[in-house]
Each structure stands twice: as structure tokens, then as C-alpha cells.
Design a protein around this motif. Structure first.
Motif: not given
Ligand SMILES: Cc1cc2nc3c(=O)[nH]c(=O)nc-3n(C[C@H](O)[C@H](O)[C@H](O)COP(=O)(O)O)c2cc1C
Ligand SMILES: Nc1ccn([C@@H]2O[C@H](COP(=O)(O)OP(=O)(O)O)[C@@H](O)[C@H]2O)c(=O)n1
Ligand SMILES: [Mg+2]
Length: 249
Positions: A108-112, A200-202
Motif C-alpha cells: 500500500g502507501m505505507g500509512e497503515g 485514500h484507497h478505492d
Molecule cells: C484505523 C485507521 C484509521 C484511519 N483514519 C484515517 C483518517 O482519519 N484520515 C485519513 O485520511 N485516512 C485515514 N485512514 C486511512 C489511510 O489514510 C489510508 O487510506 C490507508 O490506511 C493506507 O493504508 P496503506 O498504507 O496500507 O496503503 C485510516 C486507516 C486506518 C487503518
């Protein structure tokens, strides 16, 4: 299949016409006469013609009118409407059928990792899921059929994760669905599909959390096929789960 954008929700009578068009071959392309459609719907030819106009302006069919009838194609939006009907009937009659979503492991985007370890979420995971998740989300790239079916998660009991805020910003709510992750002959039971309100995902990406790093536990690499199984017992309308007992006087 033809692409089109729906502009309005047709009424049940138009959906019945759409179902007929689908049954006589409209998911690819079929020739339809308003007289035959009217007979089938027990309606006049004019009514049948109106139903087709409604479906066309809703973006559910595309058509070419020719001398002796019309060529009709159900669009992607039309097929999605039929699938929504199908999902309702499944929910009515097939309460013991599991929902199975399929896809492949992806990065993914490394944000999880960042979100999962934020204290406002971590505390809720501990108290509501009963474990401290591995820091991150395992991302699954759902196949086309599963992208369409993921909407059925709305009928499944979820553990809610509430929105919260710190001094700088607000963080969105999320829903966690208890699932089993299956990869080949191996399975991992204590997994939750987490669906954040803000992401940010579809729709094609589903994120999973678990007490352990699933890539290690199930020897997963990018591109590996996995199944995400949701037990039928977790469906909100499953008899005996949320039913309120009524005393008969
Ligand atoms: C528990 C949780 C809470 C999240 N809350 C937000 C949020 O408040 N605002 C936001 O822009 N994205 C939020 N995200 C989503 C992340 O921005 C992103 O879409 C995603 O988790 C990235 O995952 P990846 O790094 O696996 O691609 C949240 C994700 C998780 C798992
Ligand atoms: N329970 C989990 C959670 C994350 N992971 C993996 O741990 C890493 C960190 O997760 P992440 O969500 O921050 O990263 P990406 O999914 O964006 O790649 C990724 O490689 C995930 O696939 C895992 O294997 N098992
Ligand atoms: Mg992730």
C-alpha cells in the motif's frame, strides 16, 4: 459491457423490466420489442416503452432503436442494480452461505502502520477487538466480483472504532469485520477487515489487521491469492444472533 453513469434510481417496476431484459440476454446485447416486454410485465406496449426510457435515462441500459424493435444492452450500472437485488434475495434465503471475498496481496502507501499505532485507535483495538494489532494493514487487491460484493459487508455485524481527536486534528471512525484469512491450505482465524470512513484507497483495496504480521504467519508475498471469509453467523439478520425474544402471552 457498456459504460454509463446512473442519474436516478428507477422504481421497482423499472427494475422488473431490467430483470427481464437481463434474462433475455441483455447483459451482452439483445433485441427487445415493447409489445413482448409489455406481455411479460402484464402492461401495455406504451408502459413497456416508458419503462425502457426510464432505464435509459437512469443509465441502466443503452439502446439502438431499429425498424422492428430495439437492441438493448444492460450497462455496468444496470448490472450493479441487478446484483443489489440478488444480494437482497441471498440475504433473505441463504443465511448459511458465507461471504467470500477474493484478491491478491499487495503493498500500500505505507500509512497503515502509522494509523494502527496511533494511541486513539490502539486503545480501542485493545478493548474492543481484544488484541493489539501488528502495526500495519495487509492490503488485498480485490478481484472484480469481490469489489461488487464487498457492499454486502454492510449486512455484517461490525465492531465500531470511534472517531477521536488530538490537539492537531481529527481522526475518522472505522468498522472492523471479523474474518478468516485463507491462503492455499493455511488459514488465520483472528483477522479483522478494517474499513476506515476516510481512506485514500478505492473500493478495490481491502485492509486487514491481525495480532501478527500476516505475511510471516501465512508466508505471503505480493501477488499471492487469498480468500477473506466472513461467517454467515455474523450477518446482522442471521436468526438467533440479534433476535429479540418475544414472550407469547
Ligand atoms: C484505523 C485507521 C484509521 C484511519 N483514519 C484515517 C483518517 O482519519 N484520515 C485519513 O485520511 N485516512 C485515514 N485512514 C486511512 C489511510 O489514510 C489510508 O487510506 C490507508 O490506511 C493506507 O493504508 P496503506 O498504507 O496500507 O496503503 C485510516 C486507516 C486506518 C487503518
Ligand atoms: N497484520 C498485518 C499488517 C500488515 N502487514 C504488512 O506489514 C507492512 C506494513 O503495513 P502498512 O499498512 O504500513 O504498509 P502497506 O500496506 O502500505 O504496504 C506491509 O508490508 C503489510 O503488508 C502484515 O503482513 N500483517
Ligand atoms: Mg497496509
Amino acid at each position: 459491457m457498456a459504460e454509463a453513469t446512473a442519474t436516478a434510481d428507477p422504481d421497482p417496476a423499472a427494475i422488473a423490466a431490467l430483470k427481464h431484459v437481463g434474462l433475455v440476454g441483455g447483459l451482452t446485447e439483445t433485441k427487445v420489442s415493447c409489445a413482448a416486454l409489455g406481455d411479460h410485465l402484464d402492461a401495455s406496449t406504451q408502459t413497456a416503452s416508458r419503462r425502457l426510457q426510464t432505464l435509459e435515462s437512469a443509465g441502466y441500459i443503452e439502446r439502438d432503436v431499429v425498424g422492428d424493435g430495439q437492441w438493448v444492452r444492460v450497462t455496468d450500472a444496470g448490472e450493479a442494480a441487478l446484483r443489489a437485488e440478488y444480494a437482497d434475495y441471498r440475504r433473505l434465503f441463504e443465511t448459511d452461505v458465507d461471504l467470500v471475498l477474493r484478491g491478491t496481496v499487495t503493498g500500500g502507501m505505507g500509512e497503515g502502520r502509522h494509523y494502527i499505532t496511533l494511541p486513539g485507535y490502539a486503545e480501542q483495538f485493545r478493548s474492543r477487538l481484544g488484541y493489539e494489532p501488528f502495526p500495519g494493514t495487509l492490503n488485498v487487491d480485490l478481484n472484480e466480483e469481490s469489489v461488487r460484493r464487498r457492499g454486502e459487508l454492510a449486512g455484517i455485524d461490525a465492531v465500531p472504532i470511534d472517531a477521536w481527536e488530538d490537539d492537531d486534528r481529527t481522526y475518522g471512525a472505522a468498522s472492523c469485520y471479523g474474518v478468516t484469512l485463507v491462503a492455499g491450505d493455511e488459514r488465520y482465524e483472528e483477522v479483522h477487515a478494517i474499513v476506515p470512513d476516510r481512506t485514500h484507497h478505492d473500493d478495490d483495496q481491502l485492509e486487514l489487521i491481525a495480532p501478527e504480521r500476516l505475511r510471516d504467519a501465512l508466508s505471503l508475498d505480493d501477488g499471492d491469492s487469498v480468500e477473506i471469509r466472513v461467517a454467515a453467523a455474523d450477518r446482522v439478520d442471521e436468526p438467533g444472533t440479534d433476535a429479540v425474544e418475544t414472550e407469547v402471552a
